[in-house]
Design a protein around this motif. Sequence first.
Motif, PDB file in Angstrom:
ATOM      1  N   UNK A 245       0.832  -1.214   0.000  1.00 54.32           N
ATOM      2  CA  UNK A 245       0.000   0.000   0.000  1.00 54.32           C
ATOM      3  C   UNK A 245       0.864   1.261   0.000  1.00 54.32           C
ATOM      4  N   UNK A 246       1.995   1.243   0.689  1.00 50.96           N
ATOM      5  CA  UNK A 246       2.832   2.441   0.807  1.00 50.96           C
ATOM      6  C   UNK A 246       3.576   2.777  -0.485  1.00 50.96           C
ATOM      7  N   UNK A 247       3.562   1.874  -1.448  1.00 51.69           N
ATOM      8  CA  UNK A 247       4.353   2.106  -2.660  1.00 51.69           C
ATOM      9  C   UNK A 247       3.742   3.152  -3.578  1.00 51.69           C
ATOM     10  N   UNK A 248       2.443   3.367  -3.489  1.00 45.94           N
ATOM     11  CA  UNK A 248       1.761   4.312  -4.373  1.00 45.94           C
ATOM     12  C   UNK A 248       0.958   5.309  -3.542  1.00 45.94           C
ATOM     13  N   UNK A 249       1.238   6.586  -3.734  1.00 49.95           N
ATOM     14  CA  UNK A 249       0.456   7.658  -3.119  1.00 49.95           C
ATOM     15  C   UNK A 249       0.471   7.613  -1.587  1.00 49.95           C
ATOM     16  N   UNK A 250       1.567   7.119  -1.029  1.00 50.04           N
ATOM     17  CA  UNK A 250       1.828   7.213   0.413  1.00 50.04           C
ATOM     18  C   UNK A 250       0.679   6.761   1.270  1.00 50.04           C
ATOM     19  N   UNK A 251       0.110   7.688   2.040  1.00 53.35           N
ATOM     20  CA  UNK A 251      -0.912   7.324   3.009  1.00 53.35           C
ATOM     21  C   UNK A 251      -2.295   7.108   2.437  1.00 53.35           C
TER      22      UNK A 251
END
Lengths: 435, 435
Positions: free
Chosen positions: B131-137
């Motif tokens: 989840x953290x790989x794209x668009x952070x939070x």
Amino acid sequence: MSKALRVALAGLGTVGAGVIKLIDTNREIVERRAGRAIEIVAVSARDRTRDRGVDLARFNWVDDAAELAAREDIDVVVELIGGADGPALTLARRTIAAGRHFVTANKAMIAHHGLGLAGDAEGKGVAFKYEAAVAGGIPVIKGLREGAAANAIGRVYGILNGTCNYILTTMEAEGRDFAEVLGEAQRLGYAEADPSFDIDGVDAAHKLSILASLSFGSKIDFGAAAISGIRHVIAADIAQAQALGYRVRLVGLAEAQPEGSTTAGLFQRVAPCLVPANHPLAHVAGSLNAVVAEGNFVGRLFFEGRGAGEGPTASAVVADLIDIARGEYGPAFAMPVESLAEMAPAPAGERRGRAYLRFSVADRPGVLAEIAAAMRDAGVSIESLIQRGTTPDGGVLVAMVTHEGPERAVSDALARLEGSQSLIGAPMLMHILDV
Amino acid sequence: MSKALRVALAGLGTVGAGVIKLIDTNREIVERRAGRAIEIVAVSARDRTRDRGVDLARFNWVDDAAELAAREDIDVVVELIGGADGPALTLARRTIAAGRHFVTANKAMIAHHGLGLAGDAEGKGVAFKYEAAVAGGIPVIKGLREGAAANAIGRVYGILNGTCNYILTTMEAEGRDFAEVLGEAQRLGYAEADPSFDIDGVDAAHKLSILASLSFGSKIDFGAAAISGIRHVIAADIAQAQALGYRVRLVGLAEAQPEGSTTAGLFQRVAPCLVPANHPLAHVAGSLNAVVAEGNFVGRLFFEGRGAGEGPTASAVVADLIDIARGEYGPAFAMPVESLAEMAPAPAGERRGRAYLRFSVADRPGVLAEIAAAMRDAGVSIESLIQRGTTPDGGVLVAMVTHEGPERAVSDALARLEGSQSLIGAPMLMHILDV
């Protein structure tokens, strides 16, 4: 590929027909994503003969929806009947008691009975899912339950009723008054014949109570929400707000105030608010919905999309079915019901903020002095004031914005003016969203 | 309560320290939501002595991150080392091979090796989450993998690089040129000393290729993305765009064009674009990220939030850990790797749209005629044209917007002008986001 997930649909209104159309149209991609087929097996509705634009002959027809709960050939019941109690609640209880998964779009039932149903579902080890109940197609239940799950969320708020947002943004764009735009929305089918659940804020409050539970890890407490709707917003309010750099939106807002503060507890309010023009909610137009959540690590998250209607709601229902098909589900409110905190309602009066006040007053000397004196005596400090034009009830319009202060001071000022011969009709109070 | 989920962290930069802080700060709410404790057991980084603002003495220190893969006392390895290959990839492969769950924020590695890793994880029945790989939070991986899973998604696009958005919106607000704002961003720590991955669009393209796979149910094909960055955007481009009612944003856009059309296939492009001022992406300011997905039932979904930094990225990493603790995980790209479609790259030239073109030209007669002739000969029709002011390289600025037409016509016109003595420097082409 595992065997199909077998689904029963109870209720064949717009959303029910949408679910059938979606599964027909997107069968192949849904099956690839779910890891197995999703098959509608049985349906139930009041009127068997009505043309819904879908072929129903291929499904088992059941006259009494409650019978769906006990059928051995069904894995999941999808409830789209509506209503907090009655047949919807009976179906929910029987389905879960029979050890079957349950999916619903029914926010009223969840707001009133969600904790009990979730507890029953935990006991039976079945899914109780309701993505479609809040903000339609926007995956905000999932966003809070899972996406933002690592955060302590201090505030969740948003535009939760598309009918109200359509009316307010149409009033804004066209300078028209509430009753006229509501009438048009009813003719166009955007508002119900009896629109009170929408325009009086009850629908938004149902949804807000669900979002608050997910955000704060607290028990749903719909009864503690303060609710007011948009009936009394006039075109001049929207014009004044715009002149001051704001937009008027019906905002549902919940805050978890830490223990020990004077405002400790769970704050929940649905009310028309002044939203700064550069705030993301100010850009939410027409019947769109939007939700903001503020987490202590993630910061501000903003979700926007279509909050109602056939396609978006069906999208959310089938997303729940895909989760169930994948076996990716757990406690309905992100944690076991027994882990949810009991939060006392926060004392609203201690909350600090700025407010917009609009009076319709008699056109004679001394009126402004009377209002100003009430403000002074209640300890309310005025940031700006405008007296201009007339209101639909024939009075002179006086609008003001207060400096920040406790909300009880503004209530106190309005109480002092109650019964005054200078006022024509009730004053309008809208809080300013300074977050 | 089940036993704790035991976690190893590989890499203790900003995000690694953030994960430790989050688990310390939000321990109680995370445990309630996850249904069990999440405990960091072991850590690994290059430099053991650096002060990271967190107490590391309580964790096992491992010098060689790859050793974490084989430890019996660990359930999940979180990889925050970075880099498409090297130690990160070694760790990923060994962790999954050893039958342990794997969580990463490493978009470069996923863009290049994600399919192989996901296939290995399926084989072993372990989670591979990112989840953290794209668009952070912003929970956009979850939003596409699960929230919008019922939809055929035709288009996904967004602002995927916060550094570029910070630079472009600062240029917009302050009327300054690229190099100056980049230098300032580097001094403030908002841009890397070597900023090329960000400003040349490669980072955004890594993320786009992942979003495209999730959206379309297709194999990741990073190599097929057309990539250009923001180095050549000048202050005058932004001013002209504003005058025409647009904002300049670095947009990553992917489309799945249906078979049988002349544009059939997978279209992926990262490039600075003109975004209409009333489009949600136009309101995305500073270092925020935002993603739009268009589903055939849900319509347009919009997600916005903080795309990088300690807190938001840690929020996404721990959301993945909570999913794993709950047992709510499945195939990394929403379906088994073998079910992902092979989509051929779409022929970009056939795509239709409008474009912004800016030339820096010599100040002498005939130049405009030469440009206009090239447009005519390539079949490009001009909607508006402005010649005003000078460019930083001393030329006269000529900016135009074309009517809608095939993109190849604009490329053809630019090819006809290549080598022209009338042009000073290369022309700037930006497509207009008309969606």
